[in-house]
Motif scaffolding. Structure first.
Motif, PDB file in Angstrom:
ATOM      1  N   GLU A 441       0.962  -1.234   0.019  1.00  0.00           N
ATOM      2  CA  GLU A 441      -0.026   0.095  -0.009  1.00  0.00           C
ATOM      3  C   GLU A 441       0.792   1.211  -0.084  1.00  0.00           C
ATOM      4  N   GLY A 442       0.581   2.109  -0.828  1.00  0.00           N
ATOM      5  CA  GLY A 442       1.061   3.604  -0.748  1.00  0.00           C
ATOM      6  C   GLY A 442       0.660   4.450   0.083  1.00  0.00           C
ATOM      7  N   MET A 443       1.234   5.707  -0.180  1.00  0.00           N
ATOM      8  CA  MET A 443       0.926   6.744   0.819  1.00  0.00           C
ATOM      9  C   MET A 443      -0.473   7.438   0.436  1.00  0.00           C
ATOM     10  N   SER A 444      -1.289   7.599   1.314  1.00  0.00           N
ATOM     11  CA  SER A 444      -2.380   8.522   0.981  1.00  0.00           C
ATOM     12  C   SER A 444      -1.784  10.248   1.239  1.00  0.00           C
ATOM     13  N   THR A 445      -2.829  11.227   1.120  1.00  0.00           N
ATOM     14  CA  THR A 445      -2.417  12.374   1.220  1.00  0.00           C
ATOM     15  C   THR A 445      -1.923  12.869   2.613  1.00  0.00           C
ATOM     16  N   VAL A 446      -2.435  12.231   3.538  1.00  0.00           N
ATOM     17  CA  VAL A 446      -2.206  12.251   4.963  1.00  0.00           C
ATOM     18  C   VAL A 446      -0.753  11.686   5.221  1.00  0.00           C
ATOM     19  N   ASP A 447      -0.710  10.473   4.589  1.00  0.00           N
ATOM     20  CA  ASP A 447       0.726   9.809   4.835  1.00  0.00           C
ATOM     21  C   ASP A 447       1.908  10.705   4.125  1.00  0.00           C
ATOM     22  N   ALA A 448       1.548  11.134   2.998  1.00  0.00           N
ATOM     23  CA  ALA A 448       2.554  11.903   2.235  1.00  0.00           C
ATOM     24  C   ALA A 448       2.955  13.216   3.008  1.00  0.00           C
ATOM     25  N   LEU A 452       6.520  14.175   4.293  1.00  0.00           N
ATOM     26  CA  LEU A 452       7.061  15.460   4.157  1.00  0.00           C
ATOM     27  C   LEU A 452       7.669  16.107   5.437  1.00  0.00           C
ATOM     28  N   ARG A 453       6.690  16.217   6.451  1.00  0.00           N
ATOM     29  CA  ARG A 453       7.013  16.574   7.848  1.00  0.00           C
ATOM     30  C   ARG A 453       8.222  15.834   8.543  1.00  0.00           C
ATOM     31  N   ASP A 454       8.254  14.653   8.321  1.00  0.00           N
ATOM     32  CA  ASP A 454       9.469  13.843   8.967  1.00  0.00           C
ATOM     33  C   ASP A 454      10.710  13.661   8.138  1.00  0.00           C
ATOM     34  N   GLY A 455      10.569  14.590   7.037  1.00  0.00           N
ATOM     35  CA  GLY A 455      11.865  14.654   6.083  1.00  0.00           C
ATOM     36  C   GLY A 455      12.075  13.298   5.248  1.00  0.00           C
ATOM     37  N   GLU A 456      11.086  12.423   4.766  1.00  0.00           N
ATOM     38  CA  GLU A 456      11.131  11.279   4.349  1.00  0.00           C
ATOM     39  C   GLU A 456      10.480  11.212   3.062  1.00  0.00           C
ATOM     40  N   LEU A 457      10.576  12.268   2.577  1.00  0.00           N
ATOM     41  CA  LEU A 457      10.251  12.475   0.954  1.00  0.00           C
ATOM     42  C   LEU A 457      11.654  12.601   0.101  1.00  0.00           C
ATOM     43  N   ASP A 458      11.708  11.833  -0.921  1.00  0.00           N
ATOM     44  CA  ASP A 458      12.907  12.045  -1.868  1.00  0.00           C
ATOM     45  C   ASP A 458      12.216  12.822  -3.093  1.00  0.00           C
ATOM     46  N   ALA A 459      10.833  12.624  -3.374  1.00  0.00           N
ATOM     47  CA  ALA A 459      10.599  13.278  -4.613  1.00  0.00           C
ATOM     48  C   ALA A 459       8.923  13.397  -4.584  1.00  0.00           C
ATOM     49  N   HIS A 475       1.674  25.569   9.140  1.00  0.00           N
ATOM     50  CA  HIS A 475       2.721  26.057   9.634  1.00  0.00           C
ATOM     51  C   HIS A 475       3.756  25.212   9.853  1.00  0.00           C
ATOM     52  N   VAL A 476       3.298  23.660  10.127  1.00  0.00           N
ATOM     53  CA  VAL A 476       4.113  22.587  10.145  1.00  0.00           C
ATOM     54  C   VAL A 476       4.715  22.126   9.095  1.00  0.00           C
ATOM     55  N   LEU A 477       3.891  22.004   7.762  1.00  0.00           N
ATOM     56  CA  LEU A 477       4.457  21.493   6.637  1.00  0.00           C
ATOM     57  C   LEU A 477       5.384  22.476   5.711  1.00  0.00           C
ATOM     58  N   GLU A 478       4.725  23.697   5.749  1.00  0.00           N
ATOM     59  CA  GLU A 478       5.346  24.711   4.756  1.00  0.00           C
ATOM     60  C   GLU A 478       7.064  24.555   4.806  1.00  0.00           C
ATOM     61  N   PRO A 479       7.656  24.959   5.955  1.00  0.00           N
ATOM     62  CA  PRO A 479       9.131  25.226   6.053  1.00  0.00           C
ATOM     63  C   PRO A 479       9.736  23.436   5.693  1.00  0.00           C
ATOM     64  N   ALA A 480       9.145  22.407   5.693  1.00  0.00           N
ATOM     65  CA  ALA A 480       9.591  20.970   5.213  1.00  0.00           C
ATOM     66  C   ALA A 480       9.819  20.854   3.801  1.00  0.00           C
ATOM     67  N   TRP A 481       9.035  21.640   2.912  1.00  0.00           N
ATOM     68  CA  TRP A 481       9.465  21.575   1.611  1.00  0.00           C
ATOM     69  C   TRP A 481      10.924  21.775   1.009  1.00  0.00           C
ATOM     70  N   GLN A 482      11.584  22.757   1.719  1.00  0.00           N
ATOM     71  CA  GLN A 482      13.088  23.016   1.473  1.00  0.00           C
ATOM     72  C   GLN A 482      13.841  21.748   1.596  1.00  0.00           C
ATOM     73  N   ASN A 483      13.394  20.659   2.391  1.00  0.00           N
ATOM     74  CA  ASN A 483      14.366  19.510   2.582  1.00  0.00           C
ATOM     75  C   ASN A 483      13.956  18.555   1.635  1.00  0.00           C
ATOM     76  N   VAL A 484      13.042  18.404   0.609  1.00  0.00           N
ATOM     77  CA  VAL A 484      12.790  17.598  -0.436  1.00  0.00           C
ATOM     78  C   VAL A 484      13.799  17.625  -1.713  1.00  0.00           C
ATOM     79  N   PRO A 485      14.371  16.615  -1.864  1.00  0.00           N
ATOM     80  CA  PRO A 485      15.409  16.628  -3.038  1.00  0.00           C
ATOM     81  C   PRO A 485      14.760  17.173  -4.247  1.00  0.00           C
ATOM     82  N   LEU A 486      13.608  16.754  -4.524  1.00  0.00           N
ATOM     83  CA  LEU A 486      12.743  17.147  -5.952  1.00  0.00           C
ATOM     84  C   LEU A 486      11.365  17.268  -5.909  1.00  0.00           C
TER      85      LEU A 486
END
Length: 762
Positions: A441-448, A452-459, A475-486
């Motif tokens: 099973e893959g990620m739902s939107t909440v899982d994604a 993202l929050r936990d720094g576990e997205l590659d792309a 407030h929690v999620l927006e700063p985390a985008w800068q840590n996504v490689p792609l």
């Protein structure tokens, strides 16, 4: 009218001259008055294009103007003469653009050329298409498929959606969340257990045979205005319409048909709802419990007195399972608890139940006011319980109708956009394309979002939409985008998600659905599925906004070829891009029962209806029956605390001049809110109790048990006709107040319709 933010009473009907003015303004503001008016004549027509806004049904015999004001806004938005090119980004850094509002960002016009983020200048800079594909493909090959997300917004065609899900699975992931995860996933979980189908059971033809409609949690006048035409016709022949909603929405109060000269030149209007019950936010399960209790006890009395039964006993005996347990629970429910939790009186609920009992055919229609709660799945199943009591599924004029949002949000699920591999014919895909699909099973939107929050997205690859704004906990999620490689965004307009980017970021602009899609075999046609499971063809009429744009299928194919490099699966991406009929042949082969003779039937007036067994009283459930589901309680958000005199129930909602995250303007005329969205609408008594004055600046803070402070400053409080203890704010502006963990059980839909908040003057 004043351009300053203000609130005023609005008691005009939906439609009418207000609608005409809104359409005209939309065309003029985008500088497409003449061309836009011409193209609108083709909207939602059998030989035209499917609206890029909502997914309401397209009739076989359409009106001359088969569009609503929001549909016209969406068309004008796509046809706009305004453009965003490299000169725009040369003058604006992304840091500078973050200060712009959502409306200001999207109103700059159409994106015209592929862009890549340049960190040194903090700007998007042009990049050739093939170079973009090659660079993205190389990074995806280095990324981990299980940590890569392929998101879709609900607007992409069936053809593009099928290609996108196949690309993701060939790449090695079922991480295919979509906008359904944020709205009607509760429906997709609930209905298969009760009636064996994940979608509704009615078609547009059923409206002609219904004599009683029940509406729950939907603002029809803004979110599906074309439905008001069959509702008006139903009212004129005497059908009853019972509405349950915390706010009196104008479209379900009264309607003046803008296509009727008589109604436009006179004060004539049609009263839509015959009974309007303003229940508490989160009070739907309690309200439906009251309806079911009233019907079951009336049936008990009828049996005692040997008078005609109230319930459809024959249907229940032949087609259902679990009635006795459910009926006992309803008999045991206490009226005082029902009244307290629903905010409605016993007399009002019994009056609504009487209308249900005397109707020959009942239809229930509902929106996200039902699905976006912690118990959203149960709320949908309670509606089904109500329908089963009267045998109101599987006969003309009767059935359950979830009102979907974006134009193909239901259809993309049909062709494989889902994180749940059990819903996809993976063995068939393996056979057709010579590969082994992922089975986990893959990620739902909440899982994604959690990844993202936990720094576990590659792309993160987004096929349309504005994911960063649509999701909760900004407030929690927006700063985390800068840590996504792609991050890769396929889009037509600039939005905030493009500013909240990964370390490497690409902006890939596409042809819109209204535009001519010229490929090697000629102009292409795409298809979409509406809320009633009817599939329609759609062809473009306008010239593309730029010669450098590619179609969505071409972009997906380009990414797939560059990433996979022919190493996995046998897919002729070039042939599919040249001729979309080949994609439809593949869809038919993958889903032969659903898409029989796809290419031959796609242009059928009114669309061709996918077979829905429950509509024929065929129950594809585990036990072969339609199932009554017995609730354990009546609270729709039982895990949240609404205690304390300062705590209110907040619901977020869209306004007029808006569709999903796209804001076309700052007015919400149906609610009398003008030139602002930074408001909180409150009960007048609550304002007095909390010492908050009209138009006072306030701070709204979420009541939650974690250590995160979720707060919004600068809103203004305004008195409104909403039940005591309840408040309303706009989506997505109020999304920062919704904790990511506050989502529906099992479906993981963000519970945006009952958030405990405290309000204080600032």
């Amino acid at each position: 009218m004043s351009k300053l933010p203000h609130i005023e009473k609005y008691d005009h009907p939906a439609g009418g001259w207000g609608s005409v003015k809104a359409v005209t303004s939309a065309l003029v503001n985008e500088h497409v008055a003449l061309n836009g008016a011409r193209i609108l004549l083709h909207q939602n027509k059998p030989d035209g294009f499917a609206c890029v806004s909502c997914s309401w049904a397209k009739p076989a015999d359409p009106h001359l103007f088969e569009f609503c004001e929001n549909g016209a806004r969406a068309t004008a938005w796509e046809l706009t003469k305004k453009r965003i090119d490299q000169d725009f980004f040369a003058h604006h850094t992304l840091a500078g653009l973050t200060a712009w509002t959502d409306f200001e960002l999207e109103s700059q016009g159409r994106l015209t050329e592929p862009m890549r983020y340049d960190a040194a200048t903090d700007r998007y800079v042009p990049v050739p298409w093939q170079q973009a594909f090659d660079e993205i493909g190389a990074m995806l090959r280095d990324a981990r498929p299980k940590r890569s997300v392929f998101y879709t917004s609900g607007r992409a065609s069936l053809e593009t959606s099928y290609m996108f899900q196949l690309f993701a699975r060939l790449y090695g992931t079922n991480n295919l969340p979509d906008s359904s995860n944020m709205c009607h996933e509760s429906t997709s979980v609930a209905l298969p257990e009760t009636i064996g189908a994940p979608v509704g059971t009615v078609t547009l033809d059923d409206f002609e045979h219904t004599d009683c409609f029940f509406f729950f949690g939907h603002n029809t006048g803004t979110n599906a205005p074309r439905m008001l035409h069959p509702l008006q016709e139903a009212r004129k022949r005497g059908a009853r319409i019972i509405t349950f909603n915390p706010i009196k929405e104008r479209g379900l109060v009264s309607f003046a048909n803008p296509q009727s000269p008589v109604e436009m030149l006179s004060p004539i209007q049609t009263a839509i709802s015959t009974q309007y019950l303003q229940l508490k936010i989160g009070g739907d399960i309690a309200a439906v419990t009251g309806l079911c209790k009233a019907l079951i006890e009336a049936d008990d009395l009828a049996q005692e007195n040997q008078t005609p039964r109230v319930l459809d006993a024959a249907f229940i005996a032949e087609h259902t399972h679990g009635f006795d347990t459910f009926a006992d629970a309803m008999r045991a429910a206490d009226w005082s608890d029902i009244e307290t939790q629903s905010g409605l009186t016993r007399a009002a609920l019994e009056a609504a139940a009487t209308e249900y009992a005397r109707a020959k055919a009942v239809m229930i229609l509902y929106g996200m006011g039902i699905t976006q709660h912690r118990e959203g799945v149960l709320a949908v199943q309670m509606l089904t319980n109500l329908m089963l009591l009267g045998g109101n599924i599987g006969k003309p004029g009767a059935g359950i109708c979830p009102i979907r949002g974006h134009s193909n949000v239901q259809g993309q699920r049909t062709v494989g956009i889902t994180e749940k591999p059990a819903l996809v014919p993976l063995d068939k895909l393996a056979e057709m394309y010579a590969f082994e699909p992922p089975r986990d099973e893959g990620m739902s939107t909440v899982d994604a979002c959690a990844a993202l929050r936990d720094g576990e997205l590659d792309a993160f690859i987004s096929l349309g939409g504005n994911f960063a704004r649509a999701t909760p906990d900004h407030h929690v999620l927006e700063p985390a985008w800068q840590n996504v490689p792609l991050t890769v965004q396929i889009a037509t307009h600039l939005n905030r998600s493009h500013l909240l980017h990964g370390r490497a970021a690409y902006l890939l602009p596409c042809i819109g659905r209204i535009e001519v899609d010229q490929q090697a075999s000629g102009p292409q046609i795409v298809t979409v599925e509406d809320s009633t499971a009817c599939v329609h063809a759609s062809k473009g009429f306008a010239e593309p906004a730029s010669k450098t744009l590619l179609s969505e299928p071409a972009i997906v194919a380009g990414l797939a070829k560059a990433t996979l490099q022919g190493r996995r699966g046998k897919v002729d991406w070039d042939a599919w891009t040249a001729d979309y009929s080949l994609v439809r042949e593949a869809i038919e082969k993958t889903y032969p029962d659903q898409f029989k003779e796809f290419n031959a039937r796609m242009s059928q007036p009114g669309g061709f209806h996918r077979p829905i067994p429950a509509a024929k009283r065929e129950w594809k459930t585990k036990n072969g029956k339609a199932n009554f589901i017995t609730p354990e309680g009546m609270g729709e958000d039982p895990d949240m605390s609404f205690e304390g005199e300062r705590t209110l129930r907040l619901m977020t909602t869209r306004g007029d001049s808006q569709f999903n995250t796209t804001v076309y303007g700052l007015d919400d005329r149906f609610r009398g809110v003008f030139n602002t969205r930074d408001v909180l609408l409150m009960n007048r008594d609550d304002m007095a109790r909390l010492n908050i004055a009209e138009d006072q600046t306030i701070t709204v803070t979420t009541v939650s048990s974690d250590d995160v402070t979720r707060s919004i400053d600068g809103l203004r409080a305004h008195a409104f006709d909403i039940p005591a203890g309840c408040a309303m704010g706009y989506y997505p502006e109020c999304n920062p107040l919704i904790p990511l963990a506050h989502h529906a059980k099992r479906s993981k839909v963000p519970a945006a319709k009952a958030v405990p908040v405290r309000v204080r003057a600032t």
